[in-house]
Design an enzyme around this catalytic site. Structure first.
Site, PDB file in Angstrom:
ATOM      1  CG  HIS B  29      44.845  43.588  83.920  1.00  0.00           C
ATOM      2  ND1 HIS B  29      46.517  43.567  84.223  1.00  0.00           N
ATOM      3  CD2 HIS B  29      44.362  43.988  85.057  1.00  0.00           C
ATOM      4  CE1 HIS B  29      46.523  43.994  85.514  1.00  0.00           C
ATOM      5  NE2 HIS B  29      45.348  44.423  85.869  1.00  0.00           N
ATOM      6  CG  ASP B  35      50.237  46.460  72.729  1.00  0.00           C
ATOM      7  OD1 ASP B  35      50.640  45.838  71.732  1.00  0.00           O
ATOM      8  OD2 ASP B  35      50.354  47.479  73.275  1.00  0.00           O
ATOM      9  NE  ARG B  38      51.861  44.775  78.081  1.00  0.00           N
ATOM     10  CZ  ARG B  38      51.629  43.895  78.694  1.00  0.00           C
ATOM     11  NH1 ARG B  38      51.157  42.646  78.155  1.00  0.00           N
ATOM     12  NH2 ARG B  38      51.765  43.669  80.117  1.00  0.00           N
ATOM     13  N   GLY B  62      55.856  43.727  89.267  1.00  0.00           N
ATOM     14  CA  GLY B  62      54.353  44.413  88.755  1.00  0.00           C
ATOM     15  C   GLY B  62      53.646  43.356  87.671  1.00  0.00           C
ATOM     16  CD  GLU B  84      50.170  43.469  90.193  1.00  0.00           C
ATOM     17  OE1 GLU B  84      50.831  43.470  89.310  1.00  0.00           O
ATOM     18  OE2 GLU B  84      49.676  44.485  90.650  1.00  0.00           O
ATOM     19  CD  GLU B 113      58.739  49.971  95.573  1.00  0.00           C
ATOM     20  OE1 GLU B 113      57.815  49.117  95.589  1.00  0.00           O
ATOM     21  OE2 GLU B 113      59.019  50.701  94.582  1.00  0.00           O
ATOM     22  CD  GLU B 127      54.365  46.711  80.042  1.00  0.00           C
ATOM     23  OE1 GLU B 127      54.822  47.833  80.371  1.00  0.00           O
ATOM     24  OE2 GLU B 127      53.232  46.505  79.830  1.00  0.00           O
ATOM     25  CD  GLU B 136      50.617  54.029  85.119  1.00  0.00           C
ATOM     26  OE1 GLU B 136      51.441  52.875  84.652  1.00  0.00           O
ATOM     27  OE2 GLU B 136      49.396  53.847  85.195  1.00  0.00           O
ATOM     28  CG  HIS B 286      48.714  49.355  75.652  1.00  0.00           C
ATOM     29  ND1 HIS B 286      49.822  48.716  75.662  1.00  0.00           N
ATOM     30  CD2 HIS B 286      48.707  49.787  76.807  1.00  0.00           C
ATOM     31  CE1 HIS B 286      50.737  48.503  76.727  1.00  0.00           C
ATOM     32  NE2 HIS B 286      50.087  49.361  77.709  1.00  0.00           N
TER      33      HIS B 286
END
Lengths: 351, 351
Positions: B29, B35, B38, B62, B84, B113, B127, B136, B286
């Site tokens: 994190h 970053d 980003r 997420g 999350e 989900e 992101e 991923e 990153h």
């Protein structure tokens, strides 16, 4: 990314397979050979002991690419058994051939615990040291080889190992905690409340392998253990421990201990024993130093005593993984203790 | 050290546990927030779209530490659901409270989900990009969220992703091979015969995540795939593929391909769409770049065509791990192909 998972005990053969597999990649060998402190100290030590090696039989425990075996042959060894369990043994055999030493060096594929040699040896050479000296516990194999294959009065290179500890102030860890206070200024979101969580993650009980800067070492390092390779036993390695007492150079904030080792090679001229040091005060090696973060930083002033005991022992999860337990007292504070271990990526992936 | 072990298929729940656990440590994190490319691009994109966000309901897929959710609240969102699955959600909840946004941001712990939201949303922000974009495979979760929770005509930030490839000449890899030729000079042992083994280890089929230097890029990058987040389906992600054609800037030796991505944010003023680029020609992120080493280096001259097809698909071992297959032709050479994958540390530790 760091994978934090539940640990379980690995069976012995599985541990061994993971351990030996890790040496099949070129990267670790490149790193070891390119470590000039390591390779040159071994080379010098072997060549300086050429009077004891010339015409003798040598056993190289965990020979890797065979570079130490070649040094021994160059020092005049009659025969070198280069014992290596990983597939890198195939490269060692090529290198021996490439250097026209097939008559003197025999690469023997297998663990030193299982291979059969045709004769006893007069010299054992091995580069067995892991992070914090004992990580990977390859020293057990050297002791096994000593007890089984070394003639009485034989030479062991290196012949002694010493462990040191010193309190340090690691600014990188503090900077990482401070980072969360800077987010508001950067992006307009106050994330300062992350710093406790960050402290728990960064100052955790993992042994961190890192290069400690000289200026961050807060006292003269204290030696807390010494292993004489001629007399130490496998039993002794179940717990290597000792006391330490350091006194702070000046005012600072202790947030970690740094643990490192030296190994010493015997020399015919005993006044000039050769030392391979991984001290932060010496040129960097690929072992760097083992950094053990305290849960909370503690201020010290000049001459504040930092005392305690360290014990190092194999992890329950995997005998090749080292744990370091430190009981310590800083100045007038109450005694604290913390147990550290090298994160075990393979075990962590277990359900 | 690299652990090279046998792989086996991981069951789905195990994969998920390993994946989500990896986000419970602060390091990832910290790296993502630090970053600037980003975080600032997301921040600017969200603020520029404030007319579409003001008074609306947003879903952050997420959410991690919740930084994008806070940006959305700052842009005027009426409500943000910060979904999350990892324990970092607890930190996100603290940050929301710390920034006095509990009335507007609700942290929902769980996978997108499985969680139930009380209402449909007008905006999805996420992101979701991994190494080489699709590592991923978190995009699947974004598409799931889109199909289940996004109102017709809703906004997705970012709304488009593009993949690029270029031939490169990586001098670091060549230097590492050359190292073995320098050992003789350094230590008197000829280890040049290690270079074939080293090539096999270094130029292997792992996707290497590395910063590619601009000077090492040998042609204009070619775009080989584009994903419109409003229309792409999970089925489409089973294989993302496309053709490429590059022409060498000049004489050089190709030893790898570099793959990278951009994502684009819609902008009310369409002339100024905002692009988050991970190109080697742009400031480093990153994500760096994905480097795919060829088995053998190939010389090119000015305008030599480098053509082929790339396909990216989830690994059989773990759906979260990406494989990249490249079929390529350099100049007059015959067509070659190689399949790459991100080394799967967790799967590698399996017996």
């Amino acid at each position: 990314m760091s994978h934090v998972g539940k640990k379980r005990k690995l069976d012995k053969s599985r541990q061994d397979r993971l351990y030996f597999d890790s040496y099949s990649d070129v990267t670790i060998h490149e790193e070891m050979i390119a470590d000039h402190v390591r390779t040159n100290t071994y080379r010098t030590a072997i060549l300086r002991n050429s009077e004891s090696i010339r015409g003798k039989v040598v056993l190289d425990v965990g020979a890797g690419t065979g570079v130490l075996s070649v040094f021994c042959a160059q020092a005049g060894a009659k025969k070198v058994y280069a014992v290596e369990a990983c597939s890198i043994a195939e490269q060692a055999a090529k290198i021996v051939k490439h250097n026209n030493m097939e008559d003197r060096i025999e690469v023997v594929r297998g663990t030193v615990e299982t291979v059969e040699l045709p004769e006893m040896v007069e010299v054992i050479v091995s580069e067995w040291m892991g992070y914090a000296l004992l990580h990977e516990s390859m020293l057990n194999s050297v002791l096994y080889a000593r007890d089984k294959w070394l003639k009485a009065g034989g030479l062991i290179l290196p012949s002694k190992a010493e462990l040191y500890i010193a309190p340090i102030s690691d600014p990188v860890a503090e900077d990482r905690l401070h980072f969360w206070y800077t987010v508001k200024e950067q992006y307009g979101v106050d994330m300062s409340c992350m710093s406790d969580f960050a402290r728990g993650c960064i100052m955790n009980s993992d042994i961190t392998v890192n290069s400690v800067t000289v200026e961050d070492v807060l006292s003269h390092p204290a030696r807390f253990a010494e292993l004489d390779l001629h007399s130490v036993t496998v039993d002794h390695l179940r717990s290597v421990e000792g006391h330490f007492r350091c006194e702070s150079f000046g005012s600072a904030t202790v947030n970690a201990f740094c643990v490192y080792f030296t190994v010493t090679f015997p020399c015919p001229d005993k006044a000039h024993a050769l030392v391979l040091s991984t001290s932060p005060f010496k040129p960097e090696t690929h072992w760097k130093q083992a950094v053990l973060y305290l849960d909370a930083p503690t201020d010290v002033v000049q001459d504040t005593p930092v005392t305690g005991t360290v014990s190092m022992y194999p992890s329950n999860q995997s005998a090749r993984h080292i744990c370091i337990h430190v009981d310590y007292t800083i100045g007038e504070q109450k005694r604290r203790s913390k147990t550290f271990s090298i994160p075990d990526w393979s075990a962590e992936a277990q359900p």
